[in-house]
Design a protein around this motif. Sequence first.
Motif, PDB file in Angstrom:
ATOM      1  N   TYR A  63       3.261   1.449  -3.656  1.00 17.37           N
ATOM      2  CA  TYR A  63       4.203   0.340  -3.815  1.00 17.37           C
ATOM      3  C   TYR A  63       4.434  -0.433  -2.513  1.00 17.37           C
ATOM      4  O   TYR A  63       4.537  -1.648  -2.514  1.00 17.37           O
ATOM      5  N   LEU A  64       4.528   0.296  -1.407  1.00 14.21           N
ATOM      6  CA  LEU A  64       4.859  -0.374  -0.148  1.00 14.21           C
ATOM      7  C   LEU A  64       3.629  -0.894   0.599  1.00 14.21           C
ATOM      8  O   LEU A  64       3.761  -1.547   1.623  1.00 14.21           O
ATOM      9  N   ARG A 114      12.353   6.754  -5.678  1.00 14.62           N
ATOM     10  CA  ARG A 114      12.821   6.650  -4.283  1.00 14.62           C
ATOM     11  C   ARG A 114      11.763   7.165  -3.328  1.00 14.62           C
ATOM     12  O   ARG A 114      11.573   6.625  -2.247  1.00 14.62           O
ATOM     13  N   LEU A 115      11.068   8.233  -3.740  1.00 12.77           N
ATOM     14  CA  LEU A 115      10.059   8.818  -2.865  1.00 12.77           C
ATOM     15  C   LEU A 115       8.822   7.934  -2.710  1.00 12.77           C
ATOM     16  O   LEU A 115       7.987   8.179  -1.849  1.00 12.77           O
ATOM     17  N   MET A 116       8.656   6.923  -3.563  1.00 11.94           N
ATOM     18  CA  MET A 116       7.558   5.967  -3.376  1.00 11.94           C
ATOM     19  C   MET A 116       8.029   4.788  -2.540  1.00 11.94           C
ATOM     20  O   MET A 116       7.286   3.834  -2.344  1.00 11.94           O
ATOM     21  N   GLY A 117       9.312   4.789  -2.158  1.00 13.69           N
ATOM     22  CA  GLY A 117       9.838   3.664  -1.396  1.00 13.69           C
ATOM     23  C   GLY A 117      10.252   2.490  -2.266  1.00 13.69           C
ATOM     24  O   GLY A 117      10.404   1.377  -1.776  1.00 13.69           O
ATOM     25  N   ILE A 118      10.426   2.728  -3.576  1.00 10.66           N
ATOM     26  CA  ILE A 118      10.864   1.640  -4.466  1.00 10.66           C
ATOM     27  C   ILE A 118      12.349   1.386  -4.229  1.00 10.66           C
ATOM     28  O   ILE A 118      13.136   2.334  -4.205  1.00 10.66           O
ATOM     29  N   ASN A 174      12.336   7.944 -13.645  1.00 11.87           N
ATOM     30  CA  ASN A 174      12.546   9.027 -12.690  1.00 11.87           C
ATOM     31  C   ASN A 174      13.002   8.436 -11.357  1.00 11.87           C
ATOM     32  O   ASN A 174      12.193   7.987 -10.551  1.00 11.87           O
ATOM     33  N   PRO A 204      14.782   5.964   2.868  1.00 11.00           N
ATOM     34  CA  PRO A 204      13.572   6.583   2.300  1.00 11.00           C
ATOM     35  C   PRO A 204      12.381   5.627   2.341  1.00 11.00           C
ATOM     36  O   PRO A 204      11.259   6.041   2.641  1.00 11.00           O
ATOM     37  N   ALA A 205      12.634   4.340   2.070  1.00  9.94           N
ATOM     38  CA  ALA A 205      11.518   3.388   2.045  1.00  9.94           C
ATOM     39  C   ALA A 205      10.884   3.257   3.426  1.00  9.94           C
ATOM     40  O   ALA A 205       9.656   3.221   3.553  1.00  9.94           O
ATOM     41  N   VAL A 262       8.771   6.370   4.013  1.00  9.77           N
ATOM     42  CA  VAL A 262       7.501   6.263   3.284  1.00  9.77           C
ATOM     43  C   VAL A 262       6.580   5.293   4.026  1.00  9.77           C
ATOM     44  O   VAL A 262       5.392   5.566   4.217  1.00  9.77           O
ATOM     45  N   GLN A 281       6.968  15.504 -10.928  1.00  3.68           N
ATOM     46  CA  GLN A 281       7.737  14.258 -11.112  1.00  3.68           C
ATOM     47  C   GLN A 281       6.861  13.030 -11.312  1.00  3.68           C
ATOM     48  O   GLN A 281       7.121  11.973 -10.739  1.00  3.68           O
ATOM     49  N   ARG A 308       4.313  -5.973 -10.465  1.00  2.00           N
ATOM     50  CA  ARG A 308       4.618  -4.866  -9.554  1.00  2.00           C
ATOM     51  C   ARG A 308       6.102  -4.485  -9.680  1.00  2.00           C
ATOM     52  O   ARG A 308       6.448  -3.314  -9.799  1.00  2.00           O
ATOM     53  N   ALA A 352      11.660  10.289  -8.070  1.00  2.00           N
ATOM     54  CA  ALA A 352      10.270   9.982  -7.727  1.00  2.00           C
ATOM     55  C   ALA A 352      10.152   8.542  -7.254  1.00  2.00           C
ATOM     56  O   ALA A 352       9.421   8.251  -6.304  1.00  2.00           O
ATOM     57  N   PRO A 377       7.278  15.868  -4.618  1.00  2.00           N
ATOM     58  CA  PRO A 377       8.418  16.729  -4.929  1.00  2.00           C
ATOM     59  C   PRO A 377       8.063  17.885  -5.869  1.00  2.00           C
ATOM     60  O   PRO A 377       7.020  17.865  -6.516  1.00  2.00           O
ATOM     61  N   HIS A 396       6.317  12.471   0.371  1.00  2.00           N
ATOM     62  CA  HIS A 396       6.887  13.685  -0.190  1.00  2.00           C
ATOM     63  C   HIS A 396       6.411  13.856  -1.633  1.00  2.00           C
ATOM     64  O   HIS A 396       6.644  12.999  -2.464  1.00  2.00           O
ATOM     65  N   SER A 454      12.589  13.312   4.155  1.00  2.00           N
ATOM     66  CA  SER A 454      12.253  12.043   3.495  1.00  2.00           C
ATOM     67  C   SER A 454      13.457  11.124   3.325  1.00  2.00           C
ATOM     68  O   SER A 454      13.370  10.116   2.628  1.00  2.00           O
ATOM     69  N   GLY A 455      14.585  11.489   3.926  1.00  2.00           N
ATOM     70  CA  GLY A 455      15.711  10.559   3.965  1.00  2.00           C
ATOM     71  C   GLY A 455      16.562  10.547   2.712  1.00  2.00           C
ATOM     72  O   GLY A 455      17.350   9.635   2.500  1.00  2.00           O
ATOM     73  N   LEU A 456      16.419  11.572   1.852  1.00  2.00           N
ATOM     74  CA  LEU A 456      17.203  11.597   0.621  1.00  2.00           C
ATOM     75  C   LEU A 456      18.588  12.188   0.845  1.00  2.00           C
ATOM     76  O   LEU A 456      19.482  11.987   0.032  1.00  2.00           O
ATOM     77  N   GLY A 460       2.495   4.526  -6.456  1.00  2.00           N
ATOM     78  CA  GLY A 460       2.384   5.324  -5.235  1.00  2.00           C
ATOM     79  C   GLY A 460       2.138   4.427  -4.034  1.00  2.00           C
ATOM     80  O   GLY A 460       2.643   4.677  -2.947  1.00  2.00           O
TER      81      GLY A 460
END
Lengths: 296, 241
Positions: free
Chosen positions: B106-107, A180-184, A175, B74-75, B78, B90, A164, A178, B86, B84, B48-50, B104
């Motif tokens: 991940y959390l 960051r937007l998945m919470g990685i 990327n 951001p985490a 999410v 992306q 993972r 992208a 984008p 989000h 989304s906290g960016l 997708g």
Amino acid sequence: MSDYLIQQIINGLTLGSLYALVAIGFSMIYGIVRLVNFAHGDLLMIGAFTAVGLVQAGLPWPLVFVIVPVVGFLAGALVERIAFRAIRGAPMITGFIVTLSVAIAIQNLMLLFLGGQPRNFSFPSWFRERVALGAVEVAMIDLIIPLVTLILAATTYGFVRLTRLGKAMRAVSENVLAARLMGIPIDRAVMLSFGIGGALAAVAGLFWGGRYGQIDPLMGFLPGLKAFVATVIGGVGSIPGAVVGGYVLGLAEILVVGLLPSQYAGYRDVFVFLLLILVLLVRPHGLFGALEEERA
Amino acid sequence: MLSLQDVHVRRGRTHVLRGLSLTVGEGEIVTLIGPNGAGKSTTLMTISGLLPVSEGELQWEDGDARLDLARSSPAAIVGAGIIHCPEGRQVFARLTVQENLELGGYLVTDVAGRRRMLHEVYQRFPVLAERRGYPAGSLSGGEQMMLALGRALMARPRLLLLDEPSLGLAPRIVEEIVELLQALHRERGVAILLIEQNAMLALEFAQRGYVLEQGRIVESGSAAELGDHPRIRQAYLGVAG
């Protein structure tokens, strides 16, 4: 094949293994933050000095083999945190300057505290014992180094492909937005790649010291540069590419030294960098590299 | 569910959002329309906290869960279910379709739940199941959009932020995407905040809308009201008067 040639090939594989270990980290770091890290070779030196220190402190060898990569991991991660996090996303030229500065700083700190005098380093004697491999005899260490290298390379590759966290690292390298937007957690992924690179380079330093017998604070710079060459030959960003590049370079270097008349042996680095130019002329993206545009 | 109150955001020297306020209710579809540079994408990135918020309140409420978005990573955002999608999709081009989907989620730590969700995504988007082993970069634009939606779905969204989902896609594909989104909204009760350059499409799809100009909301109302508004018809729908 003559024994002499076989011995040269073995020497080439050993040297190539060390280049490969350093090159994997080089490649991972470039892959994730697009940074050509000239300070990466100095982690090899840190690994070698750590090993000497631990041996002098009387620690048993198996423990040395465990602690050295851990120290390398921490050193790599620490360098990232202190020096490189602040310039993430800065233009490449900034990266060049900062990594060179970090390299010079690390080398000079070591010179300051440990002195420039080369130190002797030797593995326990059974490492040097010769074992019969078919018709030829090979030193134990020349079997151990390529074997350990391939195991570490395969483990790293498997980690990046299958776990993972490894997938998260590849996502970040491709990327950042992208990811960051998945919470990685970006910072953790970047730090981890520096740490893994540092651990591998430190193991290379341990082997380097044991194989060639001497270590000094400037020992990491040229292997670091050559690992960079190996990375470019293999294709920057690819772990198998870094390994193949390391072996191509190690073999080429030793065979140049071993097979050409001895008066050319001193020019080995000329041939190394000539090889780089040749590969780049034929395959500008290295043997395994993908065109950057293909990533769109 | 989501409420923005008098939000100001600066990017470099530009004051992009100048006191923006909007809300999205539970399970609602809301669209944000406006000219280029009005701050639409900035709004989504702020949610989304960016981007750092210089002034204003961003609150999220979902059942008992509350989150101050201006002070969350951001985490964490999410994790709360604000996902989000984008602009420009992306996707991770060199990773496989399946790896993209796994990232997708991940959390999402519950493995069984993640597997169920993957199964659901493959049911909703059969084309992704067919191509699960291929690199995402080898997919067509429409398929990549589906992958981006599937990837968002993996995170179990409560609110989807969609930035220009129709961009660069053939009308037939856009229709398909809209149907998929409607199904998602109907069956999972996902709220949607949509930015769309195709204002006609956006107002057809959404229940409510806001018009954003120069970092401020200048009009708001039901989609039908906005669609009949003479100024909006002229500026965004390309209809005279």
